[in-house]
Scaffold this motif. Structure first.
Motif, PDB file in Angstrom:
ATOM      1  N   THR A   1      -1.320  -3.595  -9.120  1.00  0.00           N
ATOM      2  CA  THR A   1      -0.331  -3.225 -10.144  1.00  0.00           C
ATOM      3  C   THR A   1       1.195  -3.312  -9.372  1.00  0.00           C
ATOM      4  O   THR A   1       1.898  -3.979  -9.851  1.00  0.00           O
ATOM      5  CB  THR A   1      -0.363  -1.990 -10.663  1.00  0.00           C
ATOM      6  OG1 THR A   1      -1.669  -1.691 -11.329  1.00  0.00           O
ATOM      7  CG2 THR A   1       0.658  -1.293 -11.381  1.00  0.00           C
TER       8      THR A   1
ATOM      9  N   ALA B   1       2.308   1.589  -3.431  1.00  0.00           N
ATOM     10  CA  ALA B   1       0.990   2.171  -4.230  1.00  0.00           C
ATOM     11  C   ALA B   1       0.735   3.289  -4.182  1.00  0.00           C
ATOM     12  O   ALA B   1       0.580   4.243  -5.432  1.00  0.00           O
ATOM     13  CB  ALA B   1      -0.262   1.291  -4.260  1.00  0.00           C
TER      14      ALA B   1
ATOM     15  N   THR C   1       0.926  -1.342  -0.106  1.00  0.00           N
ATOM     16  CA  THR C   1       0.009   0.012   0.032  1.00  0.00           C
ATOM     17  C   THR C   1       0.937   1.350  -0.118  1.00  0.00           C
ATOM     18  O   THR C   1       0.534   2.279  -0.617  1.00  0.00           O
ATOM     19  CB  THR C   1      -0.946   0.029   1.180  1.00  0.00           C
ATOM     20  OG1 THR C   1      -1.765  -1.080   1.173  1.00  0.00           O
ATOM     21  CG2 THR C   1      -1.789   1.328   1.225  1.00  0.00           C
TER      22      THR C   1
ATOM     23  N   SER D   1      -2.561   1.105  -8.104  1.00  0.00           N
ATOM     24  CA  SER D   1      -3.214   0.191  -7.242  1.00  0.00           C
ATOM     25  C   SER D   1      -2.231  -0.996  -6.725  1.00  0.00           C
ATOM     26  O   SER D   1      -1.123  -0.946  -7.123  1.00  0.00           O
ATOM     27  CB  SER D   1      -4.222  -0.453  -8.108  1.00  0.00           C
ATOM     28  OG  SER D   1      -3.534  -1.326  -9.077  1.00  0.00           O
ATOM     29  N   THR D   2      -2.739  -1.474  -5.530  1.00  0.00           N
ATOM     30  CA  THR D   2      -1.837  -2.407  -4.953  1.00  0.00           C
ATOM     31  C   THR D   2      -1.587  -3.622  -5.873  1.00  0.00           C
ATOM     32  O   THR D   2      -0.606  -4.313  -6.157  1.00  0.00           O
ATOM     33  CB  THR D   2      -2.446  -3.002  -3.556  1.00  0.00           C
ATOM     34  OG1 THR D   2      -3.864  -3.172  -3.995  1.00  0.00           O
ATOM     35  CG2 THR D   2      -2.273  -1.698  -2.541  1.00  0.00           C
TER      36      THR D   2
END
Length: 337
Positions: A19, A10, A7, A16-17
């Protein structure tokens, strides 16, 4: 101090997490620039310097048809699936763990450390599949799953069409009383082959003759009563790998010559059937292609879960009939005695 979380990365990289996870694990379909930016952000934040490296991505493979322990890698079909699946998994960057066929230790499936599972010949009520589904682990099946769900993926042959092709081949060679050696397990393969045979017989007004397959019946004793009966069959389709060898042994005991008085076809990947006397006609289910397709689906599921996962359903791999002398054919260089 603990290292940065996914997190944290990200948020810093403005992605996003999911990704981040794909970028750090080499999965997914990210652009090179995005993957590089995420990794550079993770390095700048100290990711990996205060924690162990991620474990190797791993796929599992097993046969869950029978509850007792047995070495399925000794069967030519499964041996080739395992070999081809290993190569396909390595190509996609995964290790492959071959699991023993022991269904008694159900608890182990609730803690199995795999990213995805390839299950072969899964029967109805399969406790392993229930455990994997409950944990959210992606599963791909070799053969129709015993309890298919709308989102399932599997790779299989058209067993109805293949069985009918074998029976039509035997009938064209002159056979009029064809028996089937079929499995007694609850996997889809046994049920599909038996149903196709029964339907073919019903369409021709013929009585079905079914002999149960016995994995430990090396000498084919299950055929003795049928072959020595008052009206023995003039052809048998053995739907399981050892069936051809079992039939040759049983025919010799009964004094029946193959293919003069008994035609034989066997579903098998065993190359030894090309050198038996006579050479045995076989059906190949193309396990190499099946394994590659199944591993590809499984890797796609893992890497595209929630994003670009493949559409569920069946992938069909064509089977092939390899005609040899045992079914009434007479290849060049073979002389009937």
């Amino acid at each position: 101090m603990p290292g940065p979380t996914l997190t944290d990365i990200a948020r810093a990289a403005e992605v996003s997490t999911a990704t981040v996870s794909h970028a750090l694990n080499g999965t997914g379909r990210l652009g090179a620039a995005t993957r590089r930016r995420v990794r550079e952000t993770a390095t700048a934040l100290g990711y990996g310097t205060r924690r162990t490296a991620p474990r190797t991505r791993t796929l599992g493979i097993a046969v869950t048809t029978f509850p007792a322990a047995w070495n399925y890698t000794e069967i030519a079909y499964f041996s080739r699936v395992v070999t081809a699946a290993t190569a396909a998994a390595h190509t996609r960057g995964y290790a492959l763990t071959t699991l023993p066929a022991v269904r008694a230790a159900d608890d182990a499936w609730h803690s199995l450390a795999v990213d995805g599972m390839l299950v072969m010949d899964s029967p109805r009520g399969d406790p392993m599949v229930r455990a994997l589904r409950a944990r959210g682990i992606p599963v791909v099946f070799d053969g129709v799953p015993g309890d298919p769900l709308p989102g399932d993926h599997w790779v299989d042959n058209d067993h109805d069409a293949t069985t009918r092709e074998v029976l039509d081949h035997l009938a064209a060679s002159g056979a009029r009383r064809i028996a089937l050696q079929s499995g007694n397990g609850d996997e889809h393969y046994a049920r599909a082959v038996t149903a196709a045979y029964a339907g073919w017989c019903a369409e021709r007004g013929a009585d079905p003759l079914i002999v149960p397959f016995g994995v430990a019946d090396d000498q084919g004793r299950a055929f003795d009563a049928l072959l020595r009966g008052p009206v023995p069959p003039d052809a048998v389709y053995a739907a399981y790998d050892p069936g051809g060898h079992q039939l040759l042994a049983a025919a010799a005991r009964a004094g029946l010559r193959v293919p003069h008085e008994l035609r034989v076809v066997c579903a098998s990947e065993d190359p030894a059937y090309a050198a038996t006397r006579p050479p045995v006609t076989t059906v190949t289910l193309d396990p190499d292609r099946t394994a590659r397709a199944a591993v590809g689906l499984l890797a796609d599921l893992i890497e595209g879960r929630g994003e670009r996962a493949p559409a569920p359903g069946r992938v069909v791999v064509p089977a092939a009939l390899l005609v040899r002398a045992s079914s009434g054919a007479q290849p060049t260089g073979w002389a009937w005695s």
